[in-house]
Design a protein around this motif. Structure first.
Motif, PDB file in Angstrom:
ATOM      1  N   ARG A   1      64.759  57.061 -14.389  1.00 29.74           N
ATOM      2  CA  ARG A   1      66.089  57.512 -14.802  1.00 29.74           C
ATOM      3  C   ARG A   1      66.977  56.303 -14.882  1.00 29.74           C
ATOM      4  NH1 ARG A   1      68.084  63.018 -14.207  1.00 29.74           N
ATOM      5  NH2 ARG A   1      70.110  62.044 -14.451  1.00 29.74           N
ATOM      6  N   VAL A   2      67.710  56.205 -15.955  1.00 29.20           N
ATOM      7  CA  VAL A   2      68.570  55.049 -16.101  1.00 29.20           C
ATOM      8  C   VAL A   2      69.811  55.199 -15.236  1.00 29.20           C
ATOM      9  CG1 VAL A   2      69.957  53.757 -17.765  1.00 29.20           C
ATOM     10  CG2 VAL A   2      67.665  54.466 -18.355  1.00 29.20           C
ATOM     11  N   ARG A   3      70.183  56.444 -14.967  1.00 29.93           N
ATOM     12  CA  ARG A   3      71.345  56.631 -14.101  1.00 29.93           C
ATOM     13  C   ARG A   3      71.106  57.843 -13.198  1.00 29.93           C
ATOM     14  NH1 ARG A   3      73.983  60.918 -15.996  1.00 29.93           N
ATOM     15  NH2 ARG A   3      73.098  61.613 -17.944  1.00 29.93           N
ATOM     16  N   GLY A   4      71.859  57.891 -12.107  1.00 24.83           N
ATOM     17  CA  GLY A   4      71.734  59.013 -11.190  1.00 24.83           C
ATOM     18  C   GLY A   4      72.607  60.160 -11.642  1.00 24.83           C
ATOM     19  N   PRO A   5      72.429  61.347 -11.049  1.00 22.31           N
ATOM     20  CA  PRO A   5      73.234  62.486 -11.459  1.00 22.31           C
ATOM     21  C   PRO A   5      74.662  62.415 -10.913  1.00 22.31           C
ATOM     22  CG  PRO A   5      71.696  63.128  -9.745  1.00 22.31           C
ATOM     23  CD  PRO A   5      71.463  61.683 -10.021  1.00 22.31           C
ATOM     24  N   GLU A   6      74.926  61.564  -9.945  1.00 18.32           N
ATOM     25  CA  GLU A   6      76.262  61.499  -9.364  1.00 18.32           C
ATOM     26  C   GLU A   6      76.980  60.219  -9.761  1.00 18.32           C
ATOM     27  OE1 GLU A   6      74.796  62.279  -5.520  1.00 18.32           O
ATOM     28  OE2 GLU A   6      74.247  64.185  -6.429  1.00 18.32           O
ATOM     29  N   THR A   7      78.296  60.293  -9.776  1.00 14.68           N
ATOM     30  CA  THR A   7      79.065  59.133 -10.199  1.00 14.68           C
ATOM     31  C   THR A   7      79.793  58.482  -9.037  1.00 14.68           C
ATOM     32  OG1 THR A   7      81.059  60.406 -10.635  1.00 14.68           O
ATOM     33  CG2 THR A   7      79.476  60.248 -12.429  1.00 14.68           C
ATOM     34  N   GLU A   8      79.854  59.166  -7.903  1.00 12.65           N
ATOM     35  CA  GLU A   8      80.559  58.653  -6.721  1.00 12.65           C
ATOM     36  C   GLU A   8      80.034  57.278  -6.346  1.00 12.65           C
ATOM     37  OE1 GLU A   8      82.647  60.523  -4.408  1.00 12.65           O
ATOM     38  OE2 GLU A   8      82.860  62.072  -5.952  1.00 12.65           O
ATOM     39  N   GLY A   9      80.974  56.368  -6.138  1.00 12.47           N
ATOM     40  CA  GLY A   9      80.585  55.059  -5.643  1.00 12.47           C
ATOM     41  C   GLY A   9      79.917  54.165  -6.664  1.00 12.47           C
ATOM     42  N   GLU A  10      79.781  54.649  -7.896  1.00 16.93           N
ATOM     43  CA  GLU A  10      79.181  53.806  -8.926  1.00 16.93           C
ATOM     44  C   GLU A  10      80.199  52.777  -9.394  1.00 16.93           C
ATOM     45  OE1 GLU A  10      75.927  55.843 -11.766  1.00 16.93           O
ATOM     46  OE2 GLU A  10      77.889  56.801 -11.834  1.00 16.93           O
ATOM     47  N   PRO A  11      79.706  51.608  -9.850  1.00 21.31           N
ATOM     48  CA  PRO A  11      80.643  50.641 -10.437  1.00 21.31           C
ATOM     49  C   PRO A  11      81.325  51.268 -11.667  1.00 21.31           C
ATOM     50  CG  PRO A  11      78.434  49.695 -10.153  1.00 21.31           C
ATOM     51  CD  PRO A  11      78.329  51.150  -9.864  1.00 21.31           C
ATOM     52  N   VAL A  12      82.513  50.755 -11.993  1.00 19.54           N
ATOM     53  CA  VAL A  12      83.329  51.353 -13.056  1.00 19.54           C
ATOM     54  C   VAL A  12      82.579  51.554 -14.383  1.00 19.54           C
ATOM     55  CG1 VAL A  12      85.408  51.024 -14.484  1.00 19.54           C
ATOM     56  CG2 VAL A  12      85.533  50.703 -12.001  1.00 19.54           C
ATOM     57  N   PRO A  13      81.877  50.535 -14.916  1.00 16.22           N
ATOM     58  CA  PRO A  13      81.223  50.779 -16.223  1.00 16.22           C
ATOM     59  C   PRO A  13      80.227  51.944 -16.165  1.00 16.22           C
ATOM     60  CG  PRO A  13      80.861  48.501 -15.486  1.00 16.22           C
ATOM     61  CD  PRO A  13      81.704  49.152 -14.453  1.00 16.22           C
ATOM     62  N   GLN A  14      79.413  52.004 -15.093  1.00 16.78           N
ATOM     63  CA  GLN A  14      78.441  53.090 -14.956  1.00 16.78           C
ATOM     64  C   GLN A  14      79.146  54.431 -14.824  1.00 16.78           C
ATOM     65  OE1 GLN A  14      77.982  50.155 -13.788  1.00 16.78           O
ATOM     66  NE2 GLN A  14      75.864  49.569 -14.160  1.00 16.78           N
ATOM     67  N   ARG A  15      80.273  54.425 -14.077  1.00 15.05           N
ATOM     68  CA  ARG A  15      81.016  55.666 -13.887  1.00 15.05           C
ATOM     69  C   ARG A  15      81.579  56.159 -15.224  1.00 15.05           C
ATOM     70  NH1 ARG A  15      85.988  55.741 -10.319  1.00 15.05           N
ATOM     71  NH2 ARG A  15      85.158  53.742  -9.641  1.00 15.05           N
ATOM     72  N   LEU A  16      82.101  55.221 -16.025  1.00  9.60           N
ATOM     73  CA  LEU A  16      82.632  55.581 -17.332  1.00  9.60           C
ATOM     74  C   LEU A  16      81.520  56.155 -18.229  1.00  9.60           C
ATOM     75  CD1 LEU A  16      85.005  52.557 -17.892  1.00  9.60           C
ATOM     76  CD2 LEU A  16      85.690  54.971 -18.069  1.00  9.60           C
ATOM     77  N   LEU A  17      80.342  55.534 -18.173  1.00 12.41           N
ATOM     78  CA  LEU A  17      79.230  56.014 -18.987  1.00 12.41           C
ATOM     79  C   LEU A  17      78.790  57.406 -18.546  1.00 12.41           C
ATOM     80  CD1 LEU A  17      77.192  52.716 -19.398  1.00 12.41           C
ATOM     81  CD2 LEU A  17      78.251  54.036 -21.238  1.00 12.41           C
ATOM     82  N   SER A  18      78.776  57.634 -17.216  1.00 12.24           N
ATOM     83  CA  SER A  18      78.363  58.937 -16.694  1.00 12.24           C
ATOM     84  C   SER A  18      79.319  60.037 -17.132  1.00 12.24           C
ATOM     85  CB  SER A  18      78.297  58.917 -15.165  1.00 12.24           C
ATOM     86  OG  SER A  18      77.320  58.011 -14.740  1.00 12.24           O
TER      87      SER A  18
END
Lengths: 206, 206
Positions: B10-27
């Motif tokens: 999986r390229v990303r997890g199902p949760e966005t908490e605590g993710e760096p900003v770019p990953q959070r924006l993508l999620s």
């Protein structure tokens, strides 16, 4: 209109002149949805381009959703009729499956805009409409699945792969023609159909 | 984040908490594009959902287009790295192609939302961005095509079908997983991958 008997039956011609109003509306809607997207096309733009009144449009189609639905549904109706005639013939099962597979590729290639527009925007359809077209396509796939199972039962096809999965495998390739197939490319839709059908039959060899 | 070595990375997890900003924006962009469509999602909605300012977003992404592009590009980067490692191993060519085919199905299934959203809306991307991602995918397909040709030249695969057409056939099935594959379905992404790879290899038997 479908030309019965021609291999890559086009459901509609490239011109709208002289077409009855519903066909004309479908033709211009297809063109507008392809050019500017389904969401950003207004009913007003469609009736203007078709040269009819909103009243005339609503006589045939209840909404923009209905147009999107019908763009794909009329292709699917032609494909279903052709598939059933090939699936129910007296040929051996491997020949019948080959004919069905080659035909669905050729007819998809011949009506590529309709398929592309539909798959791009079907998520925006009203749930009822979406359910309806999904049910129609499921019936189509279901008949193909039974054809594969018939071949599996008679030992002509391998039995270690579920017929369902083979259907998903093959129709993925069909539905995705829109991303690479070009009418002026190296191969015609009929030639791609023959090749894809050969690959499918080979993948099913016991 | 990609878990190196796991099959259905999986390229990303199902949760966005605590993710760096770019990953959070993508999620959150992936979620919003999936729910309400790319066109109808505003930058304001994305930054609100991610809990960042517009300034923070524009620090990482030039536009909404960039988010759509990156949603797919990061999956494609992971898939390319895994594909190259399998394609360049010392295994016989039929094993390498099988591994590549099974992996691209498993990784697509593990990141299905991203693929679905991208294929649905890539026609709305700026032409430059679209050309860029197409070129990246072409490089991927090109490596797989060379793998098929290698097998054709050594007589392991049939030579009467062009490797290009086989690539289009197989990747159609892969790109279309989004219309039917479910994470809670009967088969896992890895199992579908094994089955699809078996079918591909069988279709190529001389």
């Amino acid at each position: 209109m479908a030309r019965a008997g021609s291999v890559g039956a086009r459901v509609r011609g490239p011109e709208t002149e002289g077409e009855p109003v519903p066909q004309r509306l479908l033709s211009v809607a297809t063109k507008l949805f392809a050019e500017q997207g389904f969401e950003t096309t207004s009913v007003q733009q469609i009736v203007d381009a078709a040269g009819v009144t909103k009243g005339a449009m609503y006589h045939y189609f209840g909404s923009k959703d209905d147009l999107l639905y019908e763009i794909y549904a009329r292709v699917l109706r032609v494909q279903t009729a052709r598939m059933e005639s090939a699936a129910d013939s007296s040929e051996p099962v491997e020949k019948r499956l080959h004919a069905v597979a080659a035909d669905v590729v050729a007819t998809t290639a011949a009506n590529l805009d309709d398929t592309v527009i539909f798959f791009r925007s079907m998520h925006l359809l009203h749930p009822d409409k979406k359910a309806e077209v999904r049910a129609e396509r499921r019936r189509y796939h279901e008949r193909v699945r039974r054809l594969i199972e018939e071949g599996q039962q008679s030992g002509v096809f391998r039995s270690d792969k579920s017929a369902d999965l083979v259907v998903d495998f093959f129709f993925g390739a069909v539905h995705h023609l829109g991303t690479w197939f070009r009418q002026d490319g190296e191969l015609t839709g009929e030639q791609v159909g023959e090749n894809f059908a050969d690959l499918l039959l080979a993948s099913l060899r016991p």
